[in-house]
Design an enzyme around this catalytic site. Structure first.
Site, PDB file in Angstrom:
ATOM      1  N   VAL A  89       0.818  -1.219   0.000  1.00 33.77           N
ATOM      2  CA  VAL A  89       0.000   0.000   0.000  1.00 33.77           C
ATOM      3  C   VAL A  89       0.849   1.265   0.000  1.00 33.77           C
ATOM      4  O   VAL A  89       0.318   2.362  -0.202  1.00 33.77           O
ATOM      5  CB  VAL A  89      -0.981   0.021   1.193  1.00 33.77           C
ATOM      6  CG1 VAL A  89      -1.967  -1.133   1.105  1.00 33.77           C
ATOM      7  CG2 VAL A  89      -0.235   0.016   2.519  1.00 33.77           C
ATOM      8  N   LYS A 141     -10.598   3.262  14.278  1.00 29.93           N
ATOM      9  CA  LYS A 141      -9.874   3.863  15.392  1.00 29.93           C
ATOM     10  C   LYS A 141      -8.591   3.051  15.643  1.00 29.93           C
ATOM     11  O   LYS A 141      -8.539   1.874  15.287  1.00 29.93           O
ATOM     12  CB  LYS A 141     -10.751   3.905  16.644  1.00 29.93           C
ATOM     13  CG  LYS A 141     -10.840   2.573  17.401  1.00 29.93           C
ATOM     14  CD  LYS A 141     -11.311   2.812  18.806  1.00 29.93           C
ATOM     15  CE  LYS A 141     -11.193   1.542  19.627  1.00 29.93           C
ATOM     16  NZ  LYS A 141      -9.855   1.246  20.122  1.00 29.93           N
ATOM     17  N   ASP A 228      -7.222   3.269  24.433  1.00 27.93           N
ATOM     18  CA  ASP A 228      -7.888   2.150  23.776  1.00 27.93           C
ATOM     19  C   ASP A 228      -9.404   2.250  23.850  1.00 27.93           C
ATOM     20  O   ASP A 228     -10.094   1.973  22.866  1.00 27.93           O
ATOM     21  CB  ASP A 228      -7.415   0.830  24.390  1.00 27.93           C
ATOM     22  CG  ASP A 228      -7.821  -0.378  23.569  1.00 27.93           C
ATOM     23  OD1 ASP A 228      -7.838  -0.279  22.328  1.00 27.93           O
ATOM     24  OD2 ASP A 228      -8.136  -1.426  24.164  1.00 27.93           O
ATOM     25  N   HIS A 233     -14.573   5.051  22.792  1.00 29.26           N
ATOM     26  CA  HIS A 233     -15.821   4.373  23.134  1.00 29.26           C
ATOM     27  C   HIS A 233     -16.597   5.083  24.239  1.00 29.26           C
ATOM     28  O   HIS A 233     -17.770   5.433  24.081  1.00 29.26           O
ATOM     29  CB  HIS A 233     -15.550   2.942  23.617  1.00 29.26           C
ATOM     30  CG  HIS A 233     -14.884   2.052  22.626  1.00 29.26           C
ATOM     31  ND1 HIS A 233     -14.938   2.248  21.273  1.00 29.26           N
ATOM     32  CD2 HIS A 233     -14.150   0.918  22.802  1.00 29.26           C
ATOM     33  CE1 HIS A 233     -14.267   1.286  20.658  1.00 29.26           C
ATOM     34  NE2 HIS A 233     -13.780   0.477  21.563  1.00 29.26           N
TER      35      HIS A 233
END
Length: 466
Positions: A89, A141, A228, A233
């Site tokens: 990529v 994320k 994390d 979240h």
């Protein structure tokens, strides 16, 4: 740069289709969309593994078969959509080949299941061969690792994409109870009347995991619990729990109200944060022997606006805890002592509990008086029982991305605001407290709640032990 607004995608291009996320989540979500006849475009996978389309199809079937009973007719339809491009990529020649394969597709969705450091280079390479016109780009994320890197990433993406072309994926925003939050709050007068500082005394949010970092030691040691799950979240969930009603049905209407919550939050105070690390963490492969990365974090925050001023909010998240559960718990204010009872001891405060995972549902905890004492009574609702089988988060998010629905994706300003909120804890992380596996974290976390309701035992599905 061309507007990437409405309209369904006519091609799904997945960068990293042979990776861990595809194996665990993406193929299963695609299969379920195919089963529900919601998939309507070809799928082109891009990865560095040198394999044939036949090998990719075999790998996809094995991945789906881990969790799903496969219907051959459904899988054959999905397999017929798959094609594959092998390459690096970071090599510009890959994008020349990609342009040839895309052909007449006019509104592709590029799904980047790649390390965050590759997001901007991939998008810039797509722009160089004019593959971004009318396209949408979904990125997983984390969006940066601090405020400065998030600002840099957003700037590089926005240099070649409009904001309405970018889908920032946070799978928590696809979970059923998170999606339903605004309807629960604003469509039910019984709840809407209680949802402010006049009725709510404090809010607790818990995300507990009963496992460790497993084979993600190297990744996790550079991240920790705060980056994390809290910055993304749990702050997103907090915004949905506390925001004002949107003024319309658009994604911007929803995101405007979430952004208002974040702007009303001060940067977190390191003195109101406790970091923990479970015993044995430094023995995990890929983890530094002297690591000070937190596997547990508890913190206190507030929202300085009219609705929530003075209401403390406590958030905790950790690994190797007694149960796997995520919940939001709102404590209502205590009623006065009842003079007509022989025992004037007031009842315990009512609680509203929203369980996000597992077995999503809502509980109303009220008090009843029997035998001269108070008892808790639980009025429980299981969304699976009452609303039917839920759509899985990645299934919901993939479909939203394909049809151009931005409601389930985080907006640029919210990402930057949440990094602003947590940045002081990254700059001054503080002491690390050890805790035993299977405990509820370090004892020091209790001190955050001094003078308030203690951490509660989470509401677990029936038959679950903690």
């Amino acid at each position: 740069m061309v507007d990437g607004g409405g309209g369904a995608s006519d091609l799904l291009v997945i960068f990293g289709i042979t990776g861990d996320l595809a194996r665990k989540m993406t193929f299963r979500a695609l299969y379920r969309l195919e089963r529900h006849q919601l998939l309507d475009c070809p799928i082109l996978g891009v990865a560095s593994d040198d394999m044939s389309v036949g090998q990719l199809v075999k790998w996809a079937r094995e991945s789906i078969g881990r969790t799903e009973k496969i219907d051959d007719a459904v899988f054959d339809r999905l397999a017929g959509r798959l094609s594959y491009l092998h390459g690096d990529v970071t090599d510009s020649q890959l994008y020349d080949s990609l342009a040839e394969l895309i052909g007449s597709a006019c509104r592709p969705l590029y799904y980047l299941e790649m390390p965050p450091a590759l997001f901007a280079p991939i998008v810039e390479n797509l722009a160089n061969v004019r593959l971004l016109e009318r396209a949408r780009v979904a990125v997983e994320k984390p969006f940066g690792h601090d405020l400065a890197s998030a600002l840099e990433l957003n700037a590089r993406l926005r240099a070649v994409l409009g904001e309405d072309q970018i889908l920032r994926v946070d799978h928590f925003l696809g979970k059923q109870p998170v999606v339903e939050l605004e309807y629960l709050r604003f469509a039910n007068q019984a709840l809407a009347e209680l949802w402010d500082r006049n009725s709510i005394s404090e809010i607790h949010i818990t995300m507990a995991e009963d496992f460790g970092v497993e084979d993600r030691g190297k990744f996790y040691d550079a991240v920790g619990a705060l980056r994390d799950v809290v910055q993304n979240h749990l702050l997103q969930v907090l915004a949905l729990v506390t925001m004002e009603p949107p003024v319309g049905s658009s994604a911007d209407d929803l995101n405007d109200k979430k952004a208002e919550v974040f702007r009303a939050m001060a940067p977190l105070d390191p003195d109101r944060c406790v970091r923990g690390q479970y015993l044995g963490y430094t023995e995990v492969a890929g983890v530094a022997s002297d690591s000070a990365t937190e596997t547990y974090v508890a913190l206190r925050t507030e929202i300085d606006n009219w609705r929530w001023a003075g209401v403390p909010i406590f958030v905790r998240a950790g690994k190797e805890l007694p149960a796997k559960v995520t919940e939001v718990r709102l404590f209502l204010r205590r009623v006065p002592a009842l003079a007509f009872l022989p025992n004037r001891r007031p009842a315990e405060p009512n609680q509203i509990v929203l369980r996000i995972d597992p077995d999503p549902g809502m509980r109303l905890q009220i008090s009843a008086h029997t035998d001269d004492s108070w008892r808790d009574i639980h009025l429980d609702s299981s969304f699976a029982v009452d609303l039917g089988e839920p759509i899985r988060p990645y299934e919901r998010l993939l479909y939203a991305g394909l049809v151009g629905d931005h409601q389930l994706f985080a907006r640029e300003d919210s990402i930057e605001q949440t990094w602003r909120i947590v940045q002081p804890l990254l700059d001054n992380p503080g002491e690390i407290h050890r805790y035993d596996r299977g405990s509820w974290g370090p004892e020091a976390a209790q001190s955050l709640l001094r003078g308030h309701r203690g951490w509660q035992s989470p509401w677990l599905p029936r038959g679950t032990d903690a």
